[in-house]
Design a protein around this motif. Structure first.
Motif, PDB file in Angstrom:
ATOM      1  N   PHE A  67      -2.299  -0.360  -5.082  1.00 34.25           N
ATOM      2  CA  PHE A  67      -3.660  -0.136  -4.593  1.00 34.25           C
ATOM      3  C   PHE A  67      -4.152   1.227  -5.064  1.00 34.25           C
ATOM      4  CE2 PHE A  67      -2.591  -3.372  -1.440  1.00 34.25           C
ATOM      5  CZ  PHE A  67      -3.742  -4.121  -1.474  1.00 34.25           C
ATOM      6  N   ALA A  79      -7.407   4.053  -5.135  1.00 31.72           N
ATOM      7  CA  ALA A  79      -8.298   4.575  -4.106  1.00 31.72           C
ATOM      8  C   ALA A  79      -9.741   4.184  -4.388  1.00 31.72           C
ATOM      9  CB  ALA A  79      -8.167   6.088  -4.021  1.00 31.72           C
ATOM     10  N   LEU A 111     -13.194   1.388  -4.352  1.00 28.88           N
ATOM     11  CA  LEU A 111     -13.960   0.592  -3.395  1.00 28.88           C
ATOM     12  C   LEU A 111     -13.382  -0.808  -3.240  1.00 28.88           C
ATOM     13  CD1 LEU A 111     -16.535   0.341  -1.630  1.00 28.88           C
ATOM     14  CD2 LEU A 111     -17.699  -0.471  -3.688  1.00 28.88           C
ATOM     15  N   THR A 169       0.815  -1.211   0.000  1.00 25.88           N
ATOM     16  CA  THR A 169       0.000   0.000   0.000  1.00 25.88           C
ATOM     17  C   THR A 169       0.849   1.261   0.000  1.00 25.88           C
ATOM     18  OG1 THR A 169      -0.178  -0.011   2.411  1.00 25.88           O
ATOM     19  CG2 THR A 169      -1.957  -1.057   1.178  1.00 25.88           C
ATOM     20  N   SER A 197     -10.294  -1.911  -3.437  1.00 25.42           N
ATOM     21  CA  SER A 197      -9.085  -1.940  -2.608  1.00 25.42           C
ATOM     22  C   SER A 197      -9.428  -1.876  -1.129  1.00 25.42           C
ATOM     23  CB  SER A 197      -8.172  -0.773  -2.968  1.00 25.42           C
ATOM     24  OG  SER A 197      -7.746  -0.879  -4.299  1.00 25.42           O
ATOM     25  N   TYR A 198     -10.363  -0.996  -0.788  1.00 25.60           N
ATOM     26  CA  TYR A 198     -10.762  -0.887   0.615  1.00 25.60           C
ATOM     27  C   TYR A 198     -11.494  -2.133   1.088  1.00 25.60           C
ATOM     28  CZ  TYR A 198      -9.374   3.976   0.365  1.00 25.60           C
ATOM     29  OH  TYR A 198      -8.644   5.130   0.206  1.00 25.60           O
ATOM     30  N   LEU A 199     -12.315  -2.706   0.224  1.00 24.37           N
ATOM     31  CA  LEU A 199     -12.989  -3.954   0.594  1.00 24.37           C
ATOM     32  C   LEU A 199     -11.996  -5.091   0.777  1.00 24.37           C
ATOM     33  CD1 LEU A 199     -16.187  -3.896  -1.652  1.00 24.37           C
ATOM     34  CD2 LEU A 199     -16.058  -3.622   0.828  1.00 24.37           C
ATOM     35  N   LEU A 252      -8.766  -4.772   1.735  1.00 27.64           N
ATOM     36  CA  LEU A 252      -8.026  -4.531   2.973  1.00 27.64           C
ATOM     37  C   LEU A 252      -8.874  -4.815   4.209  1.00 27.64           C
ATOM     38  CD1 LEU A 252      -6.223  -1.207   2.032  1.00 27.64           C
ATOM     39  CD2 LEU A 252      -5.155  -3.430   2.389  1.00 27.64           C
ATOM     40  N   LEU A 253     -10.061  -4.215   4.267  1.00 24.46           N
ATOM     41  CA  LEU A 253     -10.910  -4.386   5.445  1.00 24.46           C
ATOM     42  C   LEU A 253     -11.510  -5.790   5.522  1.00 24.46           C
ATOM     43  CD1 LEU A 253     -12.661  -0.908   5.457  1.00 24.46           C
ATOM     44  CD2 LEU A 253     -10.769  -1.698   6.885  1.00 24.46           C
TER      45      LEU A 253
END
Length: 138
Positions: free
Chosen positions: A100, A102, A104, A90, A106-108, A110-111
């Motif tokens: 990565f 910015a 949706l 990251t 990528s965030y999904l 990671l989280l």
């Protein structure tokens, strides 16, 4: 069995892990890093199928490691490798390259990967003494 006898059975000194167990943990750590790297590339390529594939691969490795080694440490080793790889990927480089975006997905990734890590470590079987057929705490 008296209370003193049961207490001494549970209070066993810790043993050093065997060389095979240490090797298995290191191998699972490296597999976690590889799955994190592969998931980083796949999740962005074929959204949303790639995201689901990357998360399913991570969950399979986390839970499989726990069952293969018979304890929660088997899930923690690949999780640590996955987190190290994903966090290192990251960071942006001085040249401006990054894996990565910015978005949706990528965030999904990671989280969702972090949530799967917690779930798989929680669902993993805990190590139990193999002395008798009775339940612990009774």
């Amino acid at each position: 069995m008296s209370t003193a006898g049961r207490g001494s059975m549970l209070a066993q000194p810790m043993r050093r892990p065997s060389a095979g167990r240490i090797t298995a943990h290191v191998g699972l750590f490296l597999l976690g890093a590889i799955v994190g790297l592969a998931g980083t590339l796949v999740q962005a390529a074929w959204f949303p199928g790639g995201l689901l594939l990357a998360l399913a691969g991570a969950a399979g490795l986390f839970l499989g490691g726990a069952y293969a080694l018979g304890g929660r440490a088997g899930a923690v080793a690949p999780v640590a490798g996955w987190i190290v790889a994903v966090v290192l990927l990251t960071a942006t480089r001085p040249e401006g390259d990054f894996l990565f975006g910015a978005g949706l997905g990528s965030y999904l990734f990671l989280l969702g990967g972090m949530a799967l890590a917690v779930i798989c470590a929680t669902l993993a079987p805990g190590r139990q003494p193999h002395d008798g057929p009775v339940r612990l705490g009774k």
